[in-house]
Design a protein around this motif. Structure first.
Motif, PDB file in Angstrom:
ATOM      1  N   GLU A  21       7.538   2.844   3.204  1.00 20.89           N
ATOM      2  CA  GLU A  21       6.717   2.714   4.408  1.00 20.89           C
ATOM      3  C   GLU A  21       7.611   2.124   5.494  1.00 20.89           C
ATOM      4  O   GLU A  21       8.770   1.798   5.242  1.00 20.89           O
ATOM      5  CB  GLU A  21       5.516   1.831   4.130  1.00 20.89           C
ATOM      6  CG  GLU A  21       4.615   2.410   3.046  1.00 20.89           C
ATOM      7  CD  GLU A  21       3.476   1.490   2.652  1.00 20.89           C
ATOM      8  OE1 GLU A  21       2.339   1.952   2.677  1.00 20.89           O
ATOM      9  OE2 GLU A  21       3.738   0.312   2.327  1.00 20.89           O
ATOM     10  N   ALA A  22       7.070   1.940   6.674  1.00 16.07           N
ATOM     11  CA  ALA A  22       7.871   1.449   7.802  1.00 16.07           C
ATOM     12  C   ALA A  22       8.555   0.111   7.510  1.00 16.07           C
ATOM     13  O   ALA A  22       9.646  -0.155   8.006  1.00 16.07           O
ATOM     14  CB  ALA A  22       6.991   1.323   9.050  1.00 16.07           C
ATOM     15  N   ILE A  25       6.947   3.258  -2.890  1.00 16.07           N
ATOM     16  CA  ILE A  25       6.662   4.231  -1.839  1.00 16.07           C
ATOM     17  C   ILE A  25       7.216   3.645  -0.551  1.00 16.07           C
ATOM     18  O   ILE A  25       6.942   2.489  -0.209  1.00 16.07           O
ATOM     19  CB  ILE A  25       5.149   4.501  -1.715  1.00 16.07           C
ATOM     20  CG1 ILE A  25       4.630   5.106  -3.018  1.00 16.07           C
ATOM     21  CG2 ILE A  25       4.869   5.424  -0.523  1.00 16.07           C
ATOM     22  CD1 ILE A  25       3.118   5.249  -3.081  1.00 16.07           C
ATOM     23  N   ASN A  64       9.739  -0.969   4.558  1.00 19.23           N
ATOM     24  CA  ASN A  64      10.674  -0.975   3.421  1.00 19.23           C
ATOM     25  C   ASN A  64      11.509   0.296   3.346  1.00 19.23           C
ATOM     26  O   ASN A  64      11.636   0.910   2.295  1.00 19.23           O
ATOM     27  CB  ASN A  64       9.926  -1.208   2.101  1.00 19.23           C
ATOM     28  CG  ASN A  64       9.005  -0.063   1.715  1.00 19.23           C
ATOM     29  OD1 ASN A  64       8.300   0.488   2.543  1.00 19.23           O
ATOM     30  ND2 ASN A  64       9.004   0.293   0.452  1.00 19.23           N
ATOM     31  N   THR A  65      12.118   0.677   4.449  1.00 24.02           N
ATOM     32  CA  THR A  65      12.895   1.924   4.486  1.00 24.02           C
ATOM     33  C   THR A  65      14.292   1.780   3.884  1.00 24.02           C
ATOM     34  O   THR A  65      14.991   2.766   3.734  1.00 24.02           O
ATOM     35  CB  THR A  65      13.019   2.438   5.935  1.00 24.02           C
ATOM     36  OG1 THR A  65      13.647   1.429   6.720  1.00 24.02           O
ATOM     37  CG2 THR A  65      11.663   2.808   6.511  1.00 24.02           C
ATOM     38  N   GLY A 112       9.192  -3.046  -0.653  1.00 21.91           N
ATOM     39  CA  GLY A 112       7.862  -2.476  -0.883  1.00 21.91           C
ATOM     40  C   GLY A 112       7.205  -3.090  -2.113  1.00 21.91           C
ATOM     41  O   GLY A 112       7.757  -3.957  -2.792  1.00 21.91           O
ATOM     42  N   ASP A 155       9.831   6.981   6.316  1.00 19.49           N
ATOM     43  CA  ASP A 155       8.472   6.634   5.913  1.00 19.49           C
ATOM     44  C   ASP A 155       7.878   7.784   5.093  1.00 19.49           C
ATOM     45  O   ASP A 155       7.972   8.942   5.474  1.00 19.49           O
ATOM     46  CB  ASP A 155       7.651   6.382   7.180  1.00 19.49           C
ATOM     47  CG  ASP A 155       6.313   5.725   6.913  1.00 19.49           C
ATOM     48  OD1 ASP A 155       5.943   5.546   5.741  1.00 19.49           O
ATOM     49  OD2 ASP A 155       5.630   5.385   7.886  1.00 19.49           O
ATOM     50  N   GLY A 156       7.297   7.463   3.951  1.00 17.58           N
ATOM     51  CA  GLY A 156       6.688   8.470   3.093  1.00 17.58           C
ATOM     52  C   GLY A 156       7.557   8.947   1.949  1.00 17.58           C
ATOM     53  O   GLY A 156       7.069   9.602   1.032  1.00 17.58           O
TER      54      GLY A 156
END
Length: 146
Positions: free
Chosen positions: A119-120, A117, A122-123, A99, A58-59
């Motif tokens: 996120e939880a 980006i 779309n890892t 994402g 994430d991130g």
């Protein structure tokens, strides 16, 4: 005669500098970067042709591995969005992620530009490289360190 020597040396130096610049510019259009910022695990498979599946945190950012033009952006019901970047040479890169895309069709992008980006939700990133229309193993082209 002295002026001719100086002029000749200047021309030779300019030619050398231009060749170095052309080599550097070509490197920006070759997809050698890792398509993610930060660390990730990688799986190689042949499900959609040679491809890498990255599992990011994430991130993290999903980034363009080379400069080019976004030639395709479509939503895939199973894989999320598909972004295709034409690098203006024999290379095309394909990114699948669930994402929200940060680019649009027709965008001119630079190497390292953010595509998604992480996120939880779309890892996972599916990444492919085609050379002259034929998919190749991305690990054969990417420069991975660490």
């Amino acid at each position: 005669n002295n002026k001719l020597t100086i002029l000749s040396e200047t021309i030779n130096q300019n030619v050398t500098e231009m060749e170095e610049l052309e080599t550097k510019l070509a490197s920006y259009e070759t997809p050698t970067l890792l398509p993610l910022s930060g660390s990730a695990s990688i799986e190689v498979s042949e499900e959609l042709g040679p491809m890498c599946t990255f599992h990011a945190t994430d991130g993290a950012l999903i980034v363009a591995t080379a400069s080019g033009v976004v030639s395709e952006l479509v939503e895939d019901p199973e894989l999320g969005y598909k972004i295709v970047i034409d690098h203006g040479n024999e290379y095309v890169t394909v990114y699948y992620n669930k994402g929200e895309p940060a680019v649009n069709v027709g965008d001119n992008i630079r190497q390292g530009a953010t595509l998604f980006i992480v996120e939880a939700i779309n890892t996972e990133l599916i990444y492919q490289i085609a050379v002259n229309g034929v998919y190749v193993n991305p690990l054969d082209i990417m420069q991975i360190s660490g």
